[in-house]
Design a protein around this motif. Structure first.
Motif, PDB file in Angstrom:
ATOM      1  N   GLY A 199       0.709  -1.268  -0.106  1.00  0.00           N
ATOM      2  CA  GLY A 199      -0.056  -0.152  -0.100  1.00  0.00           C
ATOM      3  C   GLY A 199       0.734   1.004   0.157  1.00  0.00           C
ATOM      4  N   ALA A 200       1.827   1.270   0.849  1.00  0.00           N
ATOM      5  CA  ALA A 200       2.652   2.298   0.815  1.00  0.00           C
ATOM      6  C   ALA A 200       3.553   2.573  -0.492  1.00  0.00           C
ATOM      7  CB  ALA A 200       3.622   2.452   2.142  1.00  0.00           C
ATOM      8  N   ALA A 201       3.923   1.248  -1.136  1.00  0.00           N
ATOM      9  CA  ALA A 201       4.731   1.465  -2.410  1.00  0.00           C
ATOM     10  C   ALA A 201       4.042   1.723  -3.632  1.00  0.00           C
ATOM     11  CB  ALA A 201       5.631   0.289  -2.209  1.00  0.00           C
ATOM     12  N   LYS A 202       2.738   1.991  -3.469  1.00  0.00           N
ATOM     13  CA  LYS A 202       1.685   1.844  -4.766  1.00  0.00           C
ATOM     14  C   LYS A 202       2.258   3.012  -5.491  1.00  0.00           C
ATOM     15  CE  LYS A 202      -2.500   3.728  -2.763  1.00  0.00           C
ATOM     16  NZ  LYS A 202      -2.409   3.952  -1.498  1.00  0.00           N
ATOM     17  N   ASN A 203       2.410   4.242  -5.256  1.00  0.00           N
ATOM     18  CA  ASN A 203       2.842   5.127  -6.110  1.00  0.00           C
ATOM     19  C   ASN A 203       4.226   4.633  -7.304  1.00  0.00           C
ATOM     20  OD1 ASN A 203       1.088   6.985  -6.001  1.00  0.00           O
ATOM     21  ND2 ASN A 203       2.233   8.297  -4.445  1.00  0.00           N
ATOM     22  N   GLY A 204       5.303   4.426  -6.409  1.00  0.00           N
ATOM     23  CA  GLY A 204       6.422   4.080  -7.040  1.00  0.00           C
ATOM     24  C   GLY A 204       6.235   2.647  -8.173  1.00  0.00           C
ATOM     25  N   ILE A 205       5.260   1.757  -7.478  1.00  0.00           N
ATOM     26  CA  ILE A 205       4.818   0.737  -8.473  1.00  0.00           C
ATOM     27  C   ILE A 205       4.283   1.202  -9.833  1.00  0.00           C
ATOM     28  CG2 ILE A 205       3.679  -1.580  -8.728  1.00  0.00           C
ATOM     29  CD1 ILE A 205       4.305  -1.933  -5.717  1.00  0.00           C
ATOM     30  N   PHE A 206       3.167   1.850  -9.302  1.00  0.00           N
ATOM     31  CA  PHE A 206       2.485   2.488 -10.519  1.00  0.00           C
ATOM     32  C   PHE A 206       3.458   2.978 -11.608  1.00  0.00           C
ATOM     33  CE2 PHE A 206      -1.968   2.449 -11.483  1.00  0.00           C
ATOM     34  CZ  PHE A 206      -2.146   3.059 -12.514  1.00  0.00           C
ATOM     35  N   ALA A 207       4.316   3.827 -11.073  1.00  0.00           N
ATOM     36  CA  ALA A 207       5.196   4.567 -11.997  1.00  0.00           C
ATOM     37  C   ALA A 207       5.976   3.643 -12.649  1.00  0.00           C
ATOM     38  CB  ALA A 207       6.029   5.527 -11.216  1.00  0.00           C
ATOM     39  N   GLY A 208       6.470   2.566 -12.086  1.00  0.00           N
ATOM     40  CA  GLY A 208       7.209   1.483 -12.998  1.00  0.00           C
ATOM     41  C   GLY A 208       6.113   0.896 -14.127  1.00  0.00           C
ATOM     42  N   VAL A 240      -5.118   8.201 -13.356  1.00  0.00           N
ATOM     43  CA  VAL A 240      -5.318   7.230 -12.396  1.00  0.00           C
ATOM     44  C   VAL A 240      -4.277   7.069 -11.263  1.00  0.00           C
ATOM     45  CG1 VAL A 240      -5.303   4.948 -12.171  1.00  0.00           C
ATOM     46  CG2 VAL A 240      -6.277   5.896 -14.079  1.00  0.00           C
ATOM     47  N   LYS A 241      -2.919   7.397 -11.735  1.00  0.00           N
ATOM     48  CA  LYS A 241      -2.104   7.384 -10.558  1.00  0.00           C
ATOM     49  C   LYS A 241      -2.352   8.194  -9.615  1.00  0.00           C
ATOM     50  CE  LYS A 241       2.938   7.746  -9.691  1.00  0.00           C
ATOM     51  NZ  LYS A 241       3.620   9.021 -10.244  1.00  0.00           N
ATOM     52  N   ARG A 242      -2.541   9.340  -9.979  1.00  0.00           N
ATOM     53  CA  ARG A 242      -2.845  10.637  -8.995  1.00  0.00           C
ATOM     54  C   ARG A 242      -4.057  10.427  -8.046  1.00  0.00           C
ATOM     55  NH1 ARG A 242      -3.691  14.858 -12.388  1.00  0.00           N
ATOM     56  NH2 ARG A 242      -2.260  14.144 -13.786  1.00  0.00           N
ATOM     57  N   ARG A 243      -5.014   9.622  -8.855  1.00  0.00           N
ATOM     58  CA  ARG A 243      -6.252   9.301  -7.918  1.00  0.00           C
ATOM     59  C   ARG A 243      -6.025   7.976  -6.790  1.00  0.00           C
ATOM     60  NH1 ARG A 243     -11.911   8.202 -10.000  1.00  0.00           N
ATOM     61  NH2 ARG A 243     -12.062   8.661  -7.681  1.00  0.00           N
ATOM     62  N   VAL A 244      -5.230   7.173  -7.441  1.00  0.00           N
ATOM     63  CA  VAL A 244      -4.769   6.087  -6.748  1.00  0.00           C
ATOM     64  C   VAL A 244      -4.103   6.646  -5.460  1.00  0.00           C
ATOM     65  CG1 VAL A 244      -3.442   3.968  -6.328  1.00  0.00           C
ATOM     66  CG2 VAL A 244      -5.112   4.333  -8.221  1.00  0.00           C
ATOM     67  N   GLY A 245      -3.097   7.345  -5.765  1.00  0.00           N
ATOM     68  CA  GLY A 245      -2.091   8.018  -4.752  1.00  0.00           C
ATOM     69  C   GLY A 245      -2.865   8.942  -3.679  1.00  0.00           C
TER      70      GLY A 245
END
Lengths: 316, 402, 249
Positions: free
Chosen positions: A222-231, A308-313
């Motif tokens: 959960g805490a890493a999801k931003n970075g994972i999404f960027a990947g 989507v990344k911004r909303r998820v983040g």
């Protein structure tokens, strides 16, 4: 008056100032040049790519101009008679990329989790090296292995289902090759993201009596999801732009769209690549049009994914 | 409690399963490439031409035979009559063949074979493949020595023959020298262009540029081009650079020069950003120190900043070389896919990567040769990666900025 | 008075370093026990032994006996132990989730899925932690948007949601401003009606304000352990007296 060596003469000073000016301007001009590269690229591709729709071509004595609507929605791609439609190709491209994400993303996230949180240190280091190695292997080699192994594998699997394939050239082969290619990219970025998760919340979770596995999946990911999404976004970019490797395993389908895994397929990039060597006139120009569509598609998908990344983040 | 342990173990098993994929993929690649290519890879491969030359030779006069002596190595078979030795080998397509492994200095075959095609005398060389030989014996009988019968039978046949009707020779074939040289040319020309431009831009952006909207715009524009797929660069190169060199009457059609320009614009973002990182890590106080001593900005740039940014510049060079070796799509469009044996900068050709593409496009894809090339590429990429890591550990004086 | 922890002859080593020397201590049920002493003297280390968080540190070796409710600590399964012995850390560490999800995290991990049950737990924990009124309209909001003091009370609520017997607090107010500190100290005084609390603190005055028992540590040893009143009014050991009167810090 004696001038000591340490005092700069006025002449020297001036010289320095002039050379400073010259270098400053030189560096500045070069930087502007570098920045203009992208503009030049887009401009020229646009100009050349839009010409099939506005110019008339003479082919075999007939005058011809491509209709934009037919082009975008069309379901066939023939040279003679000119039936250029990339509608189905766009669908196939997105389909292949989606499927490859379905494969690559879970593999990557689990691998990253394993490497950072579960594996003992020495194994973790070795695995990380392997992933780094994989990510630097040129795509043509993936294409080579794809043609050699993967198509054979697909042919074999297809025979279980009693399905005929074109020597293994199929959507499934494309999806597999793409998935293996972007898997290292997503894994490496996920590893960075997971490593950046603070020890304090990990300890907090463990102190509440959660097991290591629960902590890993609920808190760490959960805490890493931003970075994972960027990947993932990076991986998608790579998959959309891949040309030579896929062209070796796709089979270059002339019409479509097709959703069957064992049918041959076509992507925007393979369309540009196929048979470009002895083309002239419309067939040559139309590739630039495909290029325009490719750029538009990549930009559009990037915008969507970033939103989507911004909303998820934000939904923290 | 038990339920939780079961759920946990389920997730753990999944994790182990999925992570082994990475290893499996790597193994797949290596196994394929090595099993197919290792046998084909040889020094011969690297130095010979891709395209074959076939010779049809003959030695019409009756030869009385010298009594040549030669100590055979293993697998070598010597004809003492003619002073020539043959060895069994496998050619670059994996076919069993026979090559000439030794020619005595006094052998009549050294310079005495007549090239039927152009009436010149052929200088026989070691490592040329004999596909078949037809000799005439003492009694006028015809002795046929095809390569598939092997070197031993060929040597024996030569010993019985007194003149040679035809000797079919194949020179070269399946070599990658041309592609190797073309790759090296491409790397050289690209680096000559991209390094100065990239470093200059990095210096400007790190040091001279003010922090305003224009600078941000420049940075964004440069970053943007790293998101463009390489095939688009190929199209642009085809559109701009190929005609450009043609117009300058430097080349006709594809050229390595056009390839170099294309790779340059493709690699600019990475060179700029890596160099910029290296420059940004230099502590500001060192730069201030230089300026405080009265050195001009230019002097500071060249004497302080650049030397301290060398590790970063080296890294970006190695990264660029790695990308050039691996690039295929862009190069296909500006350099073509025809393998060249005589490589010139103003002509097209194949690099190692596009050579593989060429081989895969043949009616019968030549997996063996392609795998051999793949081994060369993989080894180079591996070495480059190791070098980049070494530079990272050894030469970084100011600590790593992650 | 009932003992909830019995610590006997405990020695702890970080590799070669002998961090805790022959510790003997009893923690009493539903009382507040404070560990005080200068930096690096082992207070937090001993605290972390009580919920076996030291197990997570490599080359940390513990000798001796620690009994929780008459059973050796290492005979407990860690997951069960930690749901009975909770911990609040020095720096608030809310998860990057909503306030609701933070507090529901622990119960969810232990199998409680029912929406109503979770809501009840969340609300009652927030009330007990004196945070409910401030956040009741925004339970879905991000926990990271709260102030430092609120985040720490959230962590306490998160801990309470597990219905532990014991709450361990490792310098819980050292990162907070005086007003937030006061709120937490008031909270501790309320909480001790239901929970046993062991608190490590740098602040002697805090110990006098909240604790019933105080243990004074120095260099890995317990110098003195007594009721807070006795320890501060009549220190038996000269070192204790020196520390309390501020001769060293």
């Amino acid at each position: 008056m004696k001038q000591t060596n340490l005092q700069t003469s006025a002449k020297r000073l001036n010289g320095k100032k002039i050379s400073d000016m010259i270098w400053y301007r030189t560096f500045q001009i070069i930087t502007f040049l570098c920045a203009s590269v992208i503009i030049v690229i887009i401009a020229f591709i646009l100009i050349k790519g839009l010409s099939p729709f506005f110019k008339t071509y003479t082919i075999d004595g007939d005058e011809y101009r491509v209709n934009l609507g037919e082009f975008l929605i069309g379901t066939t791609w023939f040279r003679h008679p000119n039936h250029y439609g990339i509608g189905y190709i766009i669908v196939n491209t997105i389909y292949c990329v989606l499927l490859c994400l379905v494969l690559a993303v879970p593999m990557a996230i689990f691998s990253a989790l394993f490497i950072t949180r579960i594996a003992p240190k020495p194994i973790s280091k070795v695995l990380q090296l392997i992933i780094e190695l994989l990510s630097s292997i040129p795509s043509i080699i993936f294409g080579l292995v794809g043609m050699g192994y993967i198509t054979q594998g697909v042919k074999y699997v297809a025979s279980w289902f009693g399905v005929q394939t074109a020597g293994g050239l199929s959507t499934l082969s494309v999806v597999l090759v793409l998935a293996f290619m972007i898997y290292p990219t997503i894994t490496m970025l996920s590893i960075t993201a997971i490593n950046a998760v603070g020890k304090d919340i990990i300890n907090g979770s463990l102190a509440l009596g959660a097991s290591k596995t629960q902590t890993n999946f609920k808190v760490v990911l959960g805490a890493a999801k931003n970075g994972i999404f960027a990947g993932i976004i990076l991986g998608v970019g790579r998959a959309l732009g891949e040309a030579t490797a896929i062209s070796l395993v796709s089979g270059n389908r002339g019409s479509g769209p097709t959703f069957s895994l064992f049918d041959t397929t076509n992507t925007l990039t393979t369309t540009i690549l196929k048979g470009f060597q002895d083309t002239t006139g419309l067939d040559y120009d139309i590739r630039f049009s495909v290029g325009v569509v490719l750029i538009v598609l990549i930009v559009a998908i990037n915008i969507i994914l970033n939103a989507v990344k911004r909303r998820v983040g934000a939904k923290v | 409690m038990i339920k939780r342990k079961i759920i946990d173990s389920f997730w753990n098993v999944l994790t182990y399963l999925f992570s082994s994929v990475g290893i499996i993929v790597l193994l797949l690649i290596f196994i394929f490439v090595f099993s197919n290519g290792a046998s084909t890879l040889s020094w011969n491969l690297i130095t010979s031409d891709y395209n074959q030359t076939t010779y049809v030779l003959s030695y019409k006069d009756k030869y009385d035979g010298g009594n040549f002596e030669y100590k055979c190595k293993d697998d070598e078979y010597f004809s003492s009559y003619w002073g020539i030795a043959f060895t069994d080998t496998v050619n670059t397509e994996g076919v069993d063949s026979v090559i000439i492994s030794y020619i005595d200095d006094h052998s009549p075959l050294l310079n005495g074979l007549l090239d039927v095609g152009n009436d010149n005398y052929h200088h026989l060389q070691v490592n040329q493949y004999v596909t078949t030989a037809l000799l005439v014996g003492e009694e006028g009988n015809i002795i046929s020595c095809p390569a598939r019968k092997g070197a031993e039978s060929m040597a024996a046949g030569f010993n019985r023959g007194v003149s040679i009707t035809t000797l079919n020779l194949v020179d070269g074939g399946g070599g990658i020298r041309g592609s190797l040289i073309a790759t090296l040319y491409l790397i050289l020309f690209t680096l000559i262009l991209v390094l100065p431009l990239g470093i200059a831009a990095a210096i400007y952006l790190s040091i001279y540029a003010k922090d305003n909207w224009l600078t941000h715009l420049l940075k964004s524009l440069i970053d943007m081009s790293s998101g463009v797929p390489s095939i688009i660069f190929g199209l642009v190169g085809l559109l701009l650079f190929v005609p450009m060199f043609n117009a300058l009457v430097v080349s006709e059609g594809y050229s390595i020069l056009a390839g170099a320009l294309t790779m340059t614009i493709m690699l600019l973002p990475i060179v700029i950003s890596t160099t910029k990182e290296a420059i940004d890590v230099i502590p500001k106080k060192i730069i201030s120190g230089s300026l405080a001593l009265g050195a001009s900005q230019t002097q500071t740039t060249f004497k302080i900043i650049l030397p301290n940014a060398i590790p970063g510049i080296l890294t970006s060079t190695l990264l660029a070389i790695g990308r050039i070796i691996g690039e295929s799509a862009a190069i296909i469009f500006v350099m073509g896919t025809q393998v060249q044996d005589h490589v010139l900068p103003n002509r097209g050709g194949t690099t190692l990567a596009t050579h593989i593409y060429n081989l895969m496009g043949l009616e019968n894809p030549n997996y063996k040769l392609a795998s051999a090339i793949a081994i060369v590429i993989l080894m180079s990429v591996l070495i480059l990666n190791i070098l980049v890591k070494l530079i990272g550990y050894r030469l970084n004086k100011f600590g790593r900025k992650h | 008075m009932e003992k909830i922890f019995e610590i006997k002859n405990v020695n702890l080593y970080y590799g070669e370093k002998h961090a805790l020397k022959d510790i003997n201590l009893d923690i009493y049920k539903k009382k507040v026990t404070a560990f005080i002493g200068p930096s690096g003297c082992g207070k937090s280390t001993l605290l972390r032994c009580l919920d076996r968080m030291n197990d997570l540190i490599d080359n940390c070796k513990v000798e001796g006996s620690i009994k929780y409710n008459d059973k050796e600590l290492n005979q407990y399964d860690t997951l069960t132990l930690r749901s009975n012995v909770g911990m609040v850390f020095q720096s608030p560490n809310p998860f990057p989730m909503s306030i609701f999800d933070n507090i529901a995290y622990g119960p969810r991990c232990h199998g409680i899925k029912n929406r109503k049950a979770l809501e009840e737990i969340v609300i009652s924990s927030l009330k007990k932690a004196a945070l409910y009124d401030e956040v009741k309209d925004n339970l879905k909001g991000s926990a990271l948007a709260l102030s430092g003091g609120q985040q720490q009370r959230l962590c306490i609520a998160r801990c309470i949601a597990m219905k532990p017997d014991v709450i361990l607090m490792d310098e819980p107010t050292s990162a907070l401003d005086p007003i937030a500190t006061l709120k937490i100290e008031e909270l501790i005084n309320e909480l001790k009606k239901d929970f046993t609390i062991v608190i490590v603190t740098h602040n002697m005055q805090q110990a006098t304000r909240v604790s019933d028992y105080t243990a004074f540590f120095m260099l890995g040893e317990i110098i003195e352990y007594n009721t807070t009143n006795e320890l501060f009014k009549n220190p038996h050991n000269k070192k204790t007296e020196d520390y309390i009167t501020g001769r060293f810090g």
